[in-house]
Design a protein around this motif. Structure first.
Motif, PDB file in Angstrom:
ATOM      1  N   UNK A   1       0.833  -1.178   0.000  1.00 50.57           N
ATOM      2  CA  UNK A   1       0.000   0.000   0.000  1.00 50.57           C
ATOM      3  C   UNK A   1       0.876   1.240   0.000  1.00 50.57           C
ATOM      4  N   UNK A   2       0.495   2.183  -0.821  1.00 49.36           N
ATOM      5  CA  UNK A   2       1.228   3.442  -0.946  1.00 49.36           C
ATOM      6  C   UNK A   2       0.286   4.598  -0.662  1.00 49.36           C
ATOM      7  N   UNK A   3       0.809   5.637  -0.035  1.00 52.81           N
ATOM      8  CA  UNK A   3       0.072   6.887   0.133  1.00 52.81           C
ATOM      9  C   UNK A   3       0.562   7.833  -0.958  1.00 52.81           C
ATOM     10  N   UNK A   4      -0.374   8.321  -1.773  1.00 56.85           N
ATOM     11  CA  UNK A   4      -0.085   9.275  -2.838  1.00 56.85           C
ATOM     12  C   UNK A   4      -0.599  10.635  -2.411  1.00 56.85           C
ATOM     13  N   UNK A   5       0.186  11.683  -2.647  1.00 57.70           N
ATOM     14  CA  UNK A   5      -0.198  13.024  -2.214  1.00 57.70           C
ATOM     15  C   UNK A   5      -0.219  13.955  -3.417  1.00 57.70           C
ATOM     16  N   UNK A   6      -1.387  14.532  -3.662  1.00 56.82           N
ATOM     17  CA  UNK A   6      -1.536  15.600  -4.653  1.00 56.82           C
ATOM     18  C   UNK A   6      -0.947  16.842  -3.979  1.00 56.82           C
ATOM     19  N   UNK A   7       0.361  17.004  -4.113  1.00 60.95           N
ATOM     20  CA  UNK A   7       1.108  17.936  -3.261  1.00 60.95           C
ATOM     21  C   UNK A   7       1.045  19.385  -3.701  1.00 60.95           C
ATOM     22  N   UNK A   8       0.546  19.677  -4.893  1.00 63.29           N
ATOM     23  CA  UNK A   8       0.485  21.070  -5.350  1.00 63.29           C
ATOM     24  C   UNK A   8      -0.318  21.949  -4.396  1.00 63.29           C
ATOM     25  N   UNK A  26       6.293   3.118   8.516  1.00 68.12           N
ATOM     26  CA  UNK A  26       7.096   2.592   7.414  1.00 68.12           C
ATOM     27  C   UNK A  26       6.243   2.387   6.157  1.00 68.12           C
ATOM     28  N   UNK A  27       5.447   3.409   5.855  1.00 63.62           N
ATOM     29  CA  UNK A  27       4.547   3.370   4.702  1.00 63.62           C
ATOM     30  C   UNK A  27       5.122   4.209   3.572  1.00 63.62           C
ATOM     31  N   UNK A  28       5.276   3.627   2.380  1.00 63.47           N
ATOM     32  CA  UNK A  28       5.736   4.427   1.238  1.00 63.47           C
ATOM     33  C   UNK A  28       4.769   5.577   0.974  1.00 63.47           C
ATOM     34  N   UNK A  29       5.309   6.792   0.913  1.00 57.84           N
ATOM     35  CA  UNK A  29       4.517   7.990   0.708  1.00 57.84           C
ATOM     36  C   UNK A  29       5.134   8.766  -0.443  1.00 57.84           C
ATOM     37  N   UNK A  30       4.343   8.997  -1.481  1.00 54.78           N
ATOM     38  CA  UNK A  30       4.842   9.619  -2.699  1.00 54.78           C
ATOM     39  C   UNK A  30       4.085  10.915  -2.969  1.00 54.78           C
ATOM     40  N   UNK A  31       4.837  12.004  -3.001  1.00 47.43           N
ATOM     41  CA  UNK A  31       4.267  13.316  -3.270  1.00 47.43           C
ATOM     42  C   UNK A  31       4.539  13.676  -4.720  1.00 47.43           C
ATOM     43  N   UNK A  32       3.517  14.162  -5.417  1.00 45.03           N
ATOM     44  CA  UNK A  32       3.672  14.603  -6.789  1.00 45.03           C
ATOM     45  C   UNK A  32       3.204  16.047  -6.894  1.00 45.03           C
ATOM     46  N   UNK A  66      -2.933   2.189  -7.255  1.00 41.62           N
ATOM     47  CA  UNK A  66      -3.451   0.824  -7.302  1.00 41.62           C
ATOM     48  C   UNK A  66      -4.535   0.662  -6.246  1.00 41.62           C
ATOM     49  N   UNK A  67      -5.296  -0.401  -6.381  1.00 45.45           N
ATOM     50  CA  UNK A  67      -6.360  -0.685  -5.416  1.00 45.45           C
ATOM     51  C   UNK A  67      -5.780  -0.684  -4.006  1.00 45.45           C
ATOM     52  N   UNK A  68      -6.528  -0.135  -3.076  1.00 45.57           N
ATOM     53  CA  UNK A  68      -6.184  -0.030  -1.648  1.00 45.57           C
ATOM     54  C   UNK A  68      -5.116   0.998  -1.329  1.00 45.57           C
ATOM     55  N   UNK A  69      -4.576   1.701  -2.316  1.00 44.48           N
ATOM     56  CA  UNK A  69      -3.695   2.822  -2.032  1.00 44.48           C
ATOM     57  C   UNK A  69      -4.558   3.954  -1.459  1.00 44.48           C
ATOM     58  N   UNK A  70      -3.901   4.884  -0.795  1.00 43.05           N
ATOM     59  CA  UNK A  70      -4.574   6.050  -0.240  1.00 43.05           C
ATOM     60  C   UNK A  70      -4.073   7.288  -0.974  1.00 43.05           C
ATOM     61  N   UNK A  71      -5.005   8.128  -1.436  1.00 39.44           N
ATOM     62  CA  UNK A  71      -4.648   9.360  -2.140  1.00 39.44           C
ATOM     63  C   UNK A  71      -5.135  10.543  -1.309  1.00 39.44           C
ATOM     64  N   UNK A  72      -4.213  11.459  -1.020  1.00 40.35           N
ATOM     65  CA  UNK A  72      -4.537  12.673  -0.283  1.00 40.35           C
ATOM     66  C   UNK A  72      -4.757  13.780  -1.308  1.00 40.35           C
ATOM     67  N   UNK A  73      -6.000  14.275  -1.377  1.00 37.33           N
ATOM     68  CA  UNK A  73      -6.320  15.315  -2.343  1.00 37.33           C
ATOM     69  C   UNK A  73      -7.575  16.061  -1.924  1.00 37.33           C
ATOM     70  N   UNK A  74      -7.648  17.308  -2.333  1.00 36.05           N
ATOM     71  CA  UNK A  74      -8.884  18.059  -2.177  1.00 36.05           C
ATOM     72  C   UNK A  74      -9.563  18.243  -3.526  1.00 36.05           C
ATOM     73  N   UNK A 144      -4.167   3.683   8.068  1.00 34.68           N
ATOM     74  CA  UNK A 144      -2.871   3.003   8.113  1.00 34.68           C
ATOM     75  C   UNK A 144      -2.911   1.783   9.024  1.00 34.68           C
ATOM     76  N   UNK A 145      -3.622   1.854  10.139  1.00 34.89           N
ATOM     77  CA  UNK A 145      -3.749   0.701  11.029  1.00 34.89           C
ATOM     78  C   UNK A 145      -4.512  -0.428  10.355  1.00 34.89           C
ATOM     79  N   UNK A 146      -5.542  -0.104   9.618  1.00 38.56           N
ATOM     80  CA  UNK A 146      -6.354  -1.123   8.959  1.00 38.56           C
ATOM     81  C   UNK A 146      -5.620  -1.785   7.793  1.00 38.56           C
ATOM     82  N   UNK A 147      -4.657  -1.105   7.207  1.00 33.41           N
ATOM     83  CA  UNK A 147      -4.002  -1.627   6.010  1.00 33.41           C
ATOM     84  C   UNK A 147      -2.533  -1.998   6.230  1.00 33.41           C
TER      85      UNK A 147
END
Length: 149
Positions: A1-8, A26-32, A66-74, A144-147
């Motif tokens: 599972x990866x956390x993706x961040x719409x960082x703009x 220890x969760x991969x977190x990717x900011x774009x 991918x499925x079950x990833x988390x995306x942070x965005x407004x 994060x606890x659930x996944x």
């Protein structure tokens, strides 16, 4: 599972919460983003600068998520696209977007866009409050606890 961040447009305070959570869990977190930004040195936090242009970062997130990833965005349309791919979307205010509520959110967004296009003045979002930050942190921790592997 990866956390993706719409960082703009992600607030600095929310990024700080994400950075701490990435290292703690220890969760991969990717900011774009299409502009340069600093991220702390960490094996779990990665930044990718995409080319400038409308929705370039959003399109890249949709391509990679991918499925079950988390995306942070407004961004409501981005949230809809990642939900359609089986991922989860969370706003910086801690609102969890789901298949059940994303349609209504898109309709409201479109309604306000139409109002603004016709000349009606609408207020922007309120400043990020301490309660918003706490709500975000709580939702993030819950996810994060659930996944965890």
């Amino acid at each position: 599972m990866t956390v993706w961040v719409d960082a703009d447009a992600c607030p600095v305070a929310i990024k700080e919460i994400l950075f701490k959570a990435a290292d703690r869990t220890q969760t991969p977190t990717r900011l774009l983003a299409n502009h340069s930004m600093r991220v702390p040195p960490s094996r779990y936090i990665h930044f990718t600068q995409v080319s400038a242009g409308f929705d370039v970062a959003d399109n890249e997130i949709v391509r990679r998520v991918q499925a079950n990833d988390l995306v942070i965005t407004q961004d409501i349309p981005l949230a809809k696209e990642v939900i359609d791919k089986g991922a989860i979307a969370l706003s910086p205010r801690g609102e969890l977007f789901s298949k059940e509520n994303i349609g209504a959110r898109l309709n409201m967004r479109d309604f306000y866009d139409t109002m603004r296009a016709s000349g009606v003045q609408t207020s922007g979002p309120a400043a990020l409050s301490a309660a918003d930050k706490q709500q975000f942190a709580n939702q993030l921790d819950r996810y994060l606890q659930q996944h965890r592997k």
